[in-house]
Design a protein around this motif. Structure first.
Motif, PDB file in Angstrom:
ATOM      1  N   SER A 299       0.833  -1.209   0.000  1.00  0.00           N
ATOM      2  CA  SER A 299       0.000   0.000   0.000  1.00  0.00           C
ATOM      3  C   SER A 299       0.866   1.256   0.000  1.00  0.00           C
ATOM      4  N   LEU A 300       1.921   1.260   0.817  1.00  0.00           N
ATOM      5  CA  LEU A 300       2.801   2.422   0.881  1.00  0.00           C
ATOM      6  C   LEU A 300       3.462   2.663  -0.462  1.00  0.00           C
ATOM      7  N   GLU A 301       3.986   1.607  -1.077  1.00  0.00           N
ATOM      8  CA  GLU A 301       4.668   1.753  -2.366  1.00  0.00           C
ATOM      9  C   GLU A 301       3.687   2.167  -3.463  1.00  0.00           C
ATOM     10  N   GLU A 302       2.481   1.615  -3.424  1.00  0.00           N
ATOM     11  CA  GLU A 302       1.479   1.937  -4.446  1.00  0.00           C
ATOM     12  C   GLU A 302       1.075   3.403  -4.382  1.00  0.00           C
ATOM     13  N   VAL A 303       0.751   3.887  -3.188  1.00  0.00           N
ATOM     14  CA  VAL A 303       0.308   5.276  -3.051  1.00  0.00           C
ATOM     15  C   VAL A 303       1.460   6.244  -3.366  1.00  0.00           C
ATOM     16  N   CYS A 304       2.655   5.911  -2.918  1.00  0.00           N
ATOM     17  CA  CYS A 304       3.799   6.768  -3.222  1.00  0.00           C
ATOM     18  C   CYS A 304       4.048   6.826  -4.726  1.00  0.00           C
ATOM     19  N   GLY A 305       3.842   5.681  -5.408  1.00  0.00           N
ATOM     20  CA  GLY A 305       3.995   5.659  -6.859  1.00  0.00           C
ATOM     21  C   GLY A 305       2.972   6.548  -7.546  1.00  0.00           C
ATOM     22  N   GLN A 306       1.734   6.522  -7.040  1.00  0.00           N
ATOM     23  CA  GLN A 306       0.688   7.367  -7.611  1.00  0.00           C
ATOM     24  C   GLN A 306       0.996   8.843  -7.408  1.00  0.00           C
ATOM     25  N   MET A 307       1.646   9.180  -6.289  1.00  0.00           N
ATOM     26  CA  MET A 307       1.982  10.581  -6.003  1.00  0.00           C
ATOM     27  C   MET A 307       3.296  11.005  -6.676  1.00  0.00           C
ATOM     28  N   GLY A 308       4.017  10.044  -7.229  1.00  0.00           N
ATOM     29  CA  GLY A 308       5.312  10.373  -7.830  1.00  0.00           C
ATOM     30  C   GLY A 308       6.382  10.610  -6.792  1.00  0.00           C
ATOM     31  N   VAL A 309       6.213   9.997  -5.621  1.00  0.00           N
ATOM     32  CA  VAL A 309       7.161  10.157  -4.519  1.00  0.00           C
ATOM     33  C   VAL A 309       8.087   8.935  -4.460  1.00  0.00           C
ATOM     34  N   THR A 310       9.374   9.164  -4.375  1.00  0.00           N
ATOM     35  CA  THR A 310      10.330   8.072  -4.271  1.00  0.00           C
ATOM     36  C   THR A 310      10.151   7.332  -2.954  1.00  0.00           C
ATOM     37  N   CYS A 311      10.110   6.007  -3.019  1.00  0.00           N
ATOM     38  CA  CYS A 311       9.869   5.182  -1.838  1.00  0.00           C
ATOM     39  C   CYS A 311      10.880   4.032  -1.841  1.00  0.00           C
ATOM     40  N   LEU A 312      11.625   3.882  -0.745  1.00  0.00           N
ATOM     41  CA  LEU A 312      12.704   2.899  -0.724  1.00  0.00           C
ATOM     42  C   LEU A 312      12.689   2.086   0.573  1.00  0.00           C
ATOM     43  N   SER A 313      12.700   0.758   0.432  1.00  0.00           N
ATOM     44  CA  SER A 313      12.851  -0.141   1.576  1.00  0.00           C
ATOM     45  C   SER A 313      14.346  -0.317   1.814  1.00  0.00           C
ATOM     46  N   VAL A 314      14.865   0.274   2.885  1.00  0.00           N
ATOM     47  CA  VAL A 314      16.322   0.383   3.047  1.00  0.00           C
ATOM     48  C   VAL A 314      16.997  -0.938   3.387  1.00  0.00           C
ATOM     49  N   LEU A 315      16.259  -1.889   3.943  1.00  0.00           N
ATOM     50  CA  LEU A 315      16.879  -3.149   4.347  1.00  0.00           C
ATOM     51  C   LEU A 315      16.856  -4.218   3.259  1.00  0.00           C
ATOM     52  N   ASP A 316      16.067  -4.017   2.204  1.00  0.00           N
ATOM     53  CA  ASP A 316      15.906  -5.062   1.190  1.00  0.00           C
ATOM     54  C   ASP A 316      17.221  -5.512   0.547  1.00  0.00           C
ATOM     55  N   PRO A 317      18.115  -4.592   0.121  1.00  0.00           N
ATOM     56  CA  PRO A 317      19.366  -5.059  -0.512  1.00  0.00           C
ATOM     57  C   PRO A 317      20.211  -5.928   0.423  1.00  0.00           C
ATOM     58  N   VAL A 318      20.296  -5.526   1.691  1.00  0.00           N
ATOM     59  CA  VAL A 318      21.069  -6.309   2.660  1.00  0.00           C
ATOM     60  C   VAL A 318      20.384  -7.642   2.935  1.00  0.00           C
ATOM     61  N   LEU A 319      19.062  -7.609   3.061  1.00  0.00           N
ATOM     62  CA  LEU A 319      18.297  -8.826   3.320  1.00  0.00           C
ATOM     63  C   LEU A 319      18.464  -9.827   2.180  1.00  0.00           C
ATOM     64  N   ASP A 320      18.401  -9.338   0.941  1.00  0.00           N
ATOM     65  CA  ASP A 320      18.570 -10.211  -0.216  1.00  0.00           C
ATOM     66  C   ASP A 320      19.951 -10.852  -0.226  1.00  0.00           C
ATOM     67  N   LEU A 321      20.963 -10.053   0.116  1.00  0.00           N
ATOM     68  CA  LEU A 321      22.335 -10.571   0.144  1.00  0.00           C
ATOM     69  C   LEU A 321      22.485 -11.683   1.183  1.00  0.00           C
ATOM     70  N   ILE A 322      21.979 -11.442   2.396  1.00  0.00           N
ATOM     71  CA  ILE A 322      22.106 -12.425   3.464  1.00  0.00           C
ATOM     72  C   ILE A 322      21.301 -13.688   3.145  1.00  0.00           C
ATOM     73  N   GLN A 323      20.096 -13.504   2.588  1.00  0.00           N
ATOM     74  CA  GLN A 323      19.286 -14.666   2.224  1.00  0.00           C
ATOM     75  C   GLN A 323      19.987 -15.540   1.199  1.00  0.00           C
ATOM     76  N   SER A 324      20.648 -14.912   0.231  1.00  0.00           N
ATOM     77  CA  SER A 324      21.347 -15.683  -0.797  1.00  0.00           C
ATOM     78  C   SER A 324      22.522 -16.447  -0.216  1.00  0.00           C
ATOM     79  N   GLN A 325      23.163 -15.876   0.795  1.00  0.00           N
ATOM     80  CA  GLN A 325      24.302 -16.545   1.415  1.00  0.00           C
ATOM     81  C   GLN A 325      23.857 -17.680   2.329  1.00  0.00           C
ATOM     82  N   ILE A 326      22.790 -17.446   3.076  1.00  0.00           N
ATOM     83  CA  ILE A 326      22.310 -18.460   4.021  1.00  0.00           C
ATOM     84  C   ILE A 326      21.518 -19.552   3.307  1.00  0.00           C
TER      85      ILE A 326
END
Length: 288
Positions: A75-102
């Motif tokens: 919901s947050l990403e969808e509404v921010c997209g409609q408003m043209g506001v940049t929205c970033l999940s800051v932990l996703d890149p680190v989480l993806d890296l750790i998940q791939s390693q584990i």
């Protein structure tokens, strides 16, 4: 060209400490950022998210978030997209890296770092220890310390100890006073002893401010050894010589933040234990 101010929204389903720390770390690299912070913490329901979205609509600006709930994220990403506001999940890149390693997916559990586990109670225990062993108190309990900080008065021993306690480190601090011997417990310390030192002008400024706070009744600030330039210089030199004679490393805290001083203390602790073939206490995590 003067910088334009902008809104920065920090949205978290927990305390928001990670977002605050990341934002400060990044913005510290800019000379004079004009940022209007909007901190939204403990966002865990649709009703709470709707309030956040109303706030973003009213004062648009980039959004950094740490939300575990998939529906709230979407919901947050969808509404921010409609408003043209940049929205970033800051932990996703680190989480993806750790998940791939584990090789497995992370649990979808909000505020997992804040559970009342052994690490939590270790930090509480360390905080109690620092309170009981501040400024030379309870020297008989030094054998329980993970480290001991020594230094002249007002050399940031106490705030550094409290910061370390928040990492689960039991840190005692002992003042080096010109006319007083160190406690005998430090003759053969069971843990690393680390000295803190500071430039003379900086220390005098801190001590003058301290005297103003406590009133300084009956104290002539121009002649008191506590802030006399030559006396303070001799005091700092004697403290450094004492540390050198005992083989204790010294950290100059003059231009260091408490966080930087604490990080260096942890490095010196690890080196001390490595020389003895042991393991240093593992610092606890600080909340996200």
């Amino acid at each position: 060209m003067p910088q334009r101010s902008f809104n920065l929204h920090l949205v978290s389903d927990s305390t928001g400490e990670t977002l605050n720390s990341m934002a400060r770390a990044v913005l510290a690299r800019f000379p004079d950022p004009h940022v209007i912070y909007h901190r939204w913490s403990l966002v865990r329901s649709r009703f709470q998210l709707d309030q956040v979205l109303e706030g973003i609509k009213a004062e648009p600006g980039p959004v950094l978030f740490t939300l575990v709930d998939r529906s709230l994220r979407h919901s947050l990403e969808e509404v921010c997209g409609q408003m043209g506001v940049t929205c970033l999940s800051v932990l996703d890149p680190v989480l993806d890296l750790i998940q791939s390693q584990i090789g497995e997916q992370a649990r979808e559990k909000r505020a997992a770092q804040h559970v009342m586990d052994a690490d939590y109670f270790r930090r509480i225990d360390a905080m109690h220890y620092v309170l009981a062993h501040d400024d030379g108190q309870g020297v008989a309990g030094i054998e329980e310390a993970d480290c001991v900080l020594v230094g002249v008065s007002r050399s940031s021993k106490t705030p550094t100890c409290f910061y370390l306690a928040n990492r689960g480190i039991k840190a005692a601090n002992v003042p080096i006073v010109p006319t007083s011997p160190l406690p005998p417990e430090l003759d053969n310390p069971p843990c690393p002893v680390i000295g803190l030192t500071i430039d003379v002008p900086a220390l005098i400024d801190i001590r003058r401010h301290r005297l103003k706070i406590i009133g300084g009744v009956g104290v002539r600030q121009d002649t008191n050894d506590y802030i006399d330039h030559e006396a303070v210089k001799a005091e700092i030199l004697a403290a450094r010589r004492l540390c050198t004679s005992r083989g204790w490393p010294v950290i100059d805290v003059t231009r260091r933040s408490i966080e930087e001083t604490a990080a260096t203390v942890l490095q010196l602790m690890e080196a001390w234990h490595a020389r003895r073939g042991g393991n240093a206490p593992t610092p606890g995590s600080i909340g996200v």
